[in-house]
Design a protein around this motif. Structure first.
Motif, mmCIF file in Angstrom:
data_model
loop_
_atom_site.group_PDB
_atom_site.id
_atom_site.type_symbol
_atom_site.label_atom_id
_atom_site.label_comp_id
_atom_site.label_asym_id
_atom_site.label_seq_id
_atom_site.Cartn_x
_atom_site.Cartn_y
_atom_site.Cartn_z
ATOM 1 N N VAL A 92 -6.215 -24.956 -37.303
ATOM 2 C CA VAL A 92 -6.088 -24.357 -38.630
ATOM 3 C C VAL A 92 -7.482 -23.972 -39.128
ATOM 4 O O VAL A 92 -8.370 -24.830 -39.218
ATOM 5 N N PRO A 93 -7.704 -22.698 -39.452
ATOM 6 C CA PRO A 93 -9.027 -22.300 -39.948
ATOM 7 C C PRO A 93 -9.341 -22.972 -41.278
ATOM 8 O O PRO A 93 -8.548 -22.922 -42.217
ATOM 9 N N GLY A 94 -10.489 -23.616 -41.354
ATOM 10 C CA GLY A 94 -10.940 -24.242 -42.593
ATOM 11 C C GLY A 94 -12.375 -23.877 -42.871
ATOM 12 O O GLY A 94 -13.056 -23.262 -42.042
ATOM 13 N N VAL A 147 -6.797 -29.905 -46.701
ATOM 14 C CA VAL A 147 -5.357 -29.862 -46.980
ATOM 15 C C VAL A 147 -4.972 -28.485 -47.511
ATOM 16 O O VAL A 147 -3.914 -27.947 -47.173
ATOM 17 N N GLU A 148 -5.826 -27.883 -48.313
ATOM 18 C CA GLU A 148 -5.576 -26.531 -48.798
ATOM 19 C C GLU A 148 -5.483 -25.550 -47.635
ATOM 20 O O GLU A 148 -4.604 -24.665 -47.613
ATOM 21 N N ALA A 149 -6.355 -25.699 -46.652
ATOM 22 C CA ALA A 149 -6.317 -24.817 -45.481
ATOM 23 C C ALA A 149 -5.003 -24.986 -44.728
ATOM 24 O O ALA A 149 -4.400 -24.002 -44.263
ATOM 25 N N TYR A 172 -1.923 -22.290 -44.157
ATOM 26 C CA TYR A 172 -1.359 -22.046 -42.827
ATOM 27 C C TYR A 172 0.166 -22.127 -42.888
ATOM 28 O O TYR A 172 0.869 -21.266 -42.333
ATOM 29 N N ALA A 173 0.703 -23.134 -43.576
ATOM 30 C CA ALA A 173 2.154 -23.290 -43.679
ATOM 31 C C ALA A 173 2.785 -22.138 -44.452
ATOM 32 O O ALA A 173 3.815 -21.579 -44.044
ATOM 33 N N LEU A 174 2.171 -21.761 -45.559
ATOM 34 C CA LEU A 174 2.735 -20.699 -46.400
ATOM 35 C C LEU A 174 2.715 -19.357 -45.677
ATOM 36 O O LEU A 174 3.623 -18.529 -45.862
ATOM 37 N N ASP A 177 -5.709 -23.743 -55.745
ATOM 38 C CA ASP A 177 -4.953 -22.586 -56.223
ATOM 39 C C ASP A 177 -3.549 -22.550 -55.616
ATOM 40 O O ASP A 177 -2.679 -21.828 -56.119
ATOM 41 N N LEU A 178 -3.324 -23.310 -54.554
ATOM 42 C CA LEU A 178 -2.025 -23.341 -53.890
ATOM 43 C C LEU A 178 -1.153 -24.503 -54.377
ATOM 44 O O LEU A 178 -0.047 -24.699 -53.871
ATOM 45 N N ALA A 179 -1.643 -25.251 -55.346
ATOM 46 C CA ALA A 179 -0.926 -26.448 -55.795
ATOM 47 C C ALA A 179 0.450 -26.130 -56.362
ATOM 48 O O ALA A 179 1.336 -26.993 -56.353
#
Length: 378
Positions: free
Chosen positions: A124-126, A204-206, A210-212, A239-241
């Motif tokens: 997963v790119p972070g 976790v945001e990364a 990835y999931a979204l 911002d994805l919360a």
């Protein structure tokens, strides 16, 4: 003379505080053997008695420097310096008398090896580099557009999360189990220390992104110990919360001050001196002594104080016998937000071992909470 003595004393106290704070944020790369395998039979194994090996439940034991692994169950007999437990299975190597290391995760290996569940190893790119992640798809029938992101605790590995994968897979959720910065198998972030959740939430945001990007609409966030602190920072700062649907927190750190006061007492460090070390973490100059790249604001991670800011339903599981993260703050958080938090207490399990002591009860609580919460949000 007195001034010189006071200066020396002050320097010694500061050095103690710095040493304590550094230990808090520094990953432990080497984990030594902590038990002896004394005898091995067809269906039982005799281990040296330690604070861990005498506790009921299911656990694992690494042997041969981590190359061997077997699983144990019920305590069959106890003696002054030894404990006999049921031998449930051998995953690698041949168990023989010798040094071993306790495995609270019970399982060892990846989801295919440990659980028999197909998975993909993805990167997963972070912002610190590519994060290794196990991606376990949901079952072929009834897969959900809610994906679970499972975040292990401080100094743990992704194997810590394996205990939760079967029940989440059974209710239809795809699961992502990532490593995060400064894990042994993940990119390092200079200068190679933990942010106690203050930096790791970006990983976790990364994973959430990835999931979204692959079809998820909602996220179930699961965290153990510091993993709980990490996912709480994600829902507070990312911002994805808005895609988060619910939380499952096992032995979480919801108040670092309480945890680290406890750790100071266990280490024989006066609490006031330990607090001075924690103050250094957040001080623009003091944090350089500790070696953290930026000030770590522990008050921003005090969710007892911030209880009114919570906005997601949460299942919170915590044992009163937790020897590392005391359950008091979790209890106070649950009492402050009974409208959102389902609290499951226990009295026997040591830190993040609630599943080990009562796997059926743990899985039942998770299954009921996840099913009811996601149905209500649909």
């Amino acid at each position: 003379m007195a001034t010189a003595a006071a200066t020396v004393t002050g320097a010694a106290l500061t050095a103690t505080a710095v040493t304590f704070a550094r230990a808090v944020v520094t990953p432990r790369r080497h984990k030594p053997d902590d038990l002896e395998v004394l005898q091995v039979g067809p269906h039982r194994v005799v281990l040296s008695a330690t604070a861990d090996t005498v506790v009921p439940g299911r656990y694992g034991v690494w042997t041969d420097g981590g190359r061997g692994h077997f699983r144990v169950g019920d305590v069959l007999e106890t003696g002054r310096d030894r404990v006999t437990r049921a031998l449930l299975g051998v995953d690698a190597g041949v168990p023989v008398p010798g040094a071993g290391r306790w495995n609270q995760y019970y399982y060892a290996g990846d989801p295919a090896v440990a659980l028999g569940l197909a998975h993909e190893d993805v990167l997963v790119p972070g912002d610190v580099g590519a994060l290794p992640c196990w991606s376990v798809p949901g079952p072929a029938q009834g897969a959900s557009d809610t994906w679970a992101v499972l975040v292990h605790g401080r100094g743990a590995t992704r194997e810590e999360a394996l205990r939760a994968v079967p029940v989440l897979h059974a209710v239809g959720l795809p699961c992502l189990v990532p490593a995060y910065r400064n894990d042994a198998d993940a990119p390092g972030a200079q200068p190679g220390v933990y942010g106690l959740g203050d930096t790791e939430w970006r990983d976790v945001e990364a994973v959430a992104r990835y999931a979204l990007e692959r079809g998820a609409r909602r996220l179930l966030l699961v965290g153990w110990s510091m993993g709980g602190a990490i996912v709480l920072q994600f829902v507070a700062r990312s911002d994805l919360a808005g895609h988060a649907a619910a939380l499952v927190l096992d032995g979480p750190v919801v108040d670092w001050f309480d945890v680290l006061d406890h750790q100071a007492r266990q280490a024989g460090v006066p609490v006031r001196l330990g607090r001075f070390g924690l103050h250094l973490l957040g001080h623009p100059l003091g944090r350089r002594l500790v070696g953290v790249p930026g000030p770590v604001d522990l008050r921003a991670m005090d969710w007892v104080r911030r209880a009114e800011e919570l906005h997601l339903p949460a299942l919170l599981l915590h044992s009163d016998a937790d020897d590392y993260v005391p359950s008091g703050p979790s209890q106070r958080l649950a009492q402050a937000r009974p409208d959102l938090i389902t609290y499951v207490a226990s009295s026997t399990a040591r830190h993040t071992k609630e599943w080990n002591v009562d796997p059926q009860g743990w899985e039942s609580a998770v299954r009921e909470f996840v099913t009811a919460t996601l149905e209500a949000a649909a």
